[in-house]
Design a protein around this motif. Structure first.
Motif, PDB file in Angstrom:
ATOM      1  N   ASP A  90     -11.153  23.913 -28.606  1.00 50.32           N
ATOM      2  CA  ASP A  90     -12.522  24.376 -28.839  1.00 50.32           C
ATOM      3  C   ASP A  90     -12.722  25.796 -28.328  1.00 50.32           C
ATOM      4  OD1 ASP A  90     -13.235  22.054 -30.135  1.00 50.32           O
ATOM      5  OD2 ASP A  90     -14.204  21.154 -28.375  1.00 50.32           O
ATOM      6  N   ASP A  91     -12.115  26.117 -27.169  1.00 52.56           N
ATOM      7  CA  ASP A  91     -12.207  27.479 -26.634  1.00 52.56           C
ATOM      8  C   ASP A  91     -11.604  28.481 -27.621  1.00 52.56           C
ATOM      9  OD1 ASP A  91     -13.179  26.397 -24.199  1.00 52.56           O
ATOM     10  OD2 ASP A  91     -11.130  26.186 -23.437  1.00 52.56           O
ATOM     11  N   LEU A  92     -10.472  28.110 -28.204  1.00 51.73           N
ATOM     12  CA  LEU A  92      -9.793  28.990 -29.154  1.00 51.73           C
ATOM     13  C   LEU A  92     -10.645  29.212 -30.399  1.00 51.73           C
ATOM     14  CD1 LEU A  92      -6.285  27.399 -28.760  1.00 51.73           C
ATOM     15  CD2 LEU A  92      -6.830  29.795 -28.237  1.00 51.73           C
ATOM     16  N   PRO A 122      -6.932  36.438 -34.948  1.00 56.57           N
ATOM     17  CA  PRO A 122      -6.738  35.206 -35.731  1.00 56.57           C
ATOM     18  C   PRO A 122      -5.328  34.622 -35.635  1.00 56.57           C
ATOM     19  CG  PRO A 122      -7.874  36.859 -37.043  1.00 56.57           C
ATOM     20  CD  PRO A 122      -7.460  37.528 -35.763  1.00 56.57           C
ATOM     21  N   ASP A 123      -4.289  35.473 -35.591  1.00 47.00           N
ATOM     22  CA  ASP A 123      -2.935  34.932 -35.496  1.00 47.00           C
ATOM     23  C   ASP A 123      -2.724  34.250 -34.150  1.00 47.00           C
ATOM     24  OD1 ASP A 123      -3.043  37.521 -34.331  1.00 47.00           O
ATOM     25  OD2 ASP A 123      -0.896  37.841 -34.629  1.00 47.00           O
ATOM     26  N   THR A 124      -3.282  34.800 -33.082  1.00 44.48           N
ATOM     27  CA  THR A 124      -3.164  34.186 -31.758  1.00 44.48           C
ATOM     28  C   THR A 124      -3.844  32.822 -31.747  1.00 44.48           C
ATOM     29  OG1 THR A 124      -3.067  36.351 -30.705  1.00 44.48           O
ATOM     30  CG2 THR A 124      -3.646  34.491 -29.293  1.00 44.48           C
ATOM     31  N   VAL A 125      -5.012  32.725 -32.368  1.00 48.82           N
ATOM     32  CA  VAL A 125      -5.716  31.434 -32.443  1.00 48.82           C
ATOM     33  C   VAL A 125      -4.889  30.438 -33.244  1.00 48.82           C
ATOM     34  CG1 VAL A 125      -7.769  30.259 -33.333  1.00 48.82           C
ATOM     35  CG2 VAL A 125      -8.013  32.459 -32.154  1.00 48.82           C
ATOM     36  N   GLN A 126      -4.410  30.853 -34.418  1.00 49.29           N
ATOM     37  CA  GLN A 126      -3.640  29.938 -35.267  1.00 49.29           C
ATOM     38  C   GLN A 126      -2.389  29.428 -34.553  1.00 49.29           C
ATOM     39  OE1 GLN A 126      -2.718  31.254 -39.273  1.00 49.29           O
ATOM     40  NE2 GLN A 126      -0.925  29.910 -39.368  1.00 49.29           N
ATOM     41  N   ASP A 128      -5.691  32.902 -18.532  1.00 47.87           N
ATOM     42  CA  ASP A 128      -6.642  31.809 -18.741  1.00 47.87           C
ATOM     43  C   ASP A 128      -5.986  30.772 -19.638  1.00 47.87           C
ATOM     44  OD1 ASP A 128      -9.140  32.549 -17.382  1.00 47.87           O
ATOM     45  OD2 ASP A 128      -9.195  34.218 -18.811  1.00 47.87           O
ATOM     46  N   TRP A 129      -6.433  29.521 -19.461  1.00 52.60           N
ATOM     47  CA  TRP A 129      -5.970  28.424 -20.304  1.00 52.60           C
ATOM     48  C   TRP A 129      -7.047  28.143 -21.342  1.00 52.60           C
ATOM     49  CZ3 TRP A 129      -1.158  26.331 -20.074  1.00 52.60           C
ATOM     50  CH2 TRP A 129      -0.384  26.690 -18.962  1.00 52.60           C
ATOM     51  N   TYR A 130      -6.637  28.001 -22.596  1.00 47.30           N
ATOM     52  CA  TYR A 130      -7.555  27.814 -23.713  1.00 47.30           C
ATOM     53  C   TYR A 130      -7.289  26.468 -24.383  1.00 47.30           C
ATOM     54  CZ  TYR A 130      -8.722  32.792 -23.518  1.00 47.30           C
ATOM     55  OH  TYR A 130      -9.146  34.032 -23.118  1.00 47.30           O
ATOM     56  N   VAL A 168      -3.407  26.143 -24.028  1.00 45.61           N
ATOM     57  CA  VAL A 168      -2.385  27.192 -24.085  1.00 45.61           C
ATOM     58  C   VAL A 168      -2.792  28.325 -23.139  1.00 45.61           C
ATOM     59  CG1 VAL A 168      -3.405  28.443 -26.041  1.00 45.61           C
ATOM     60  CG2 VAL A 168      -0.953  28.509 -25.706  1.00 45.61           C
ATOM     61  N   ALA A 169      -1.790  28.947 -22.517  1.00 47.77           N
ATOM     62  CA  ALA A 169      -2.042  30.053 -21.580  1.00 47.77           C
ATOM     63  C   ALA A 169      -1.905  31.394 -22.298  1.00 47.77           C
ATOM     64  CB  ALA A 169      -1.066  29.994 -20.409  1.00 47.77           C
TER      65      ALA A 169
END
Length: 158
Positions: free
Chosen positions: A131-133, A140-144, A126-128, A19-20
């Motif tokens: 595992d990077d996330l 936390p909401d962005t990661v989820q 950046d692209w994530y 994800v970007a």
């Protein structure tokens, strides 16, 4: 104090399992493309426009909204999530401004980000991968939502 609320749209874009996200200069956090819904737009249209402006990429929403037979209507793409964010909180806890955010997931065919003039430059993006996330210090909401977007887009057969 009256709370002002604005409708916004955010699109988590996915390419090849990542994800970007870009560093938002004013907020100092990493977020996906998105912004305010203009008066003449529907939320999903605003999200797609924001992706095109901020990244130069052409997104395709991953949408499994059922159609509804309505002679004078149409089913709109359903957001994957809707969030209410406090934007400015005053002394004493009064909230002056909130965003009602419609969150969508989309695929893009490239990682070649080319923002429109006036948008954050390519160096902000950046692209994530998952595992990077998981190893990041992102909100936390962005990661989820990023992990969900990767799962949804990767599992979609379109």
């Amino acid at each position: 104090m009256e709370t002002t609320r604005h409708f916004t749209a955010t699109v988590y874009i996915v390419n090849d399992g990542a994800v970007a996200l870009h560093r938002h200069e004013r907020l100092g956090i990493r977020i996906p493309p998105g912004g305010h819904v203009d008066r003449d737009e529907l939320p999903h249209e605003a999200g797609l426009r924001e992706v095109r402006e901020e990244t130069g990429l052409e997104p395709e929403l991953v949408d499994d909204t059922d159609s509804v037979p309505a002679p004078d209507g149409e089913a709109l793409p359903q957001p994957r999530q809707q969030m209410l964010y406090d934007i400015n909180v005053h002394d004493g806890g009064a909230v002056g401004h909130q965003h009602i955010d419609h969150i969508y997931y989309a695929r893009v065919d490239s990682r070649d980000i080319d923002p429109a003039q006036g948008e954050a430059g390519t160096e902000a993006w950046d692209w994530y991968a998952p595992d990077d996330l998981r190893e990041s210090n992102l909100d936390p909401d962005t990661v989820q939502f990023s992990l969900e977007a990767i799962d949804v887009v990767s599992g979609d057969s379109n």
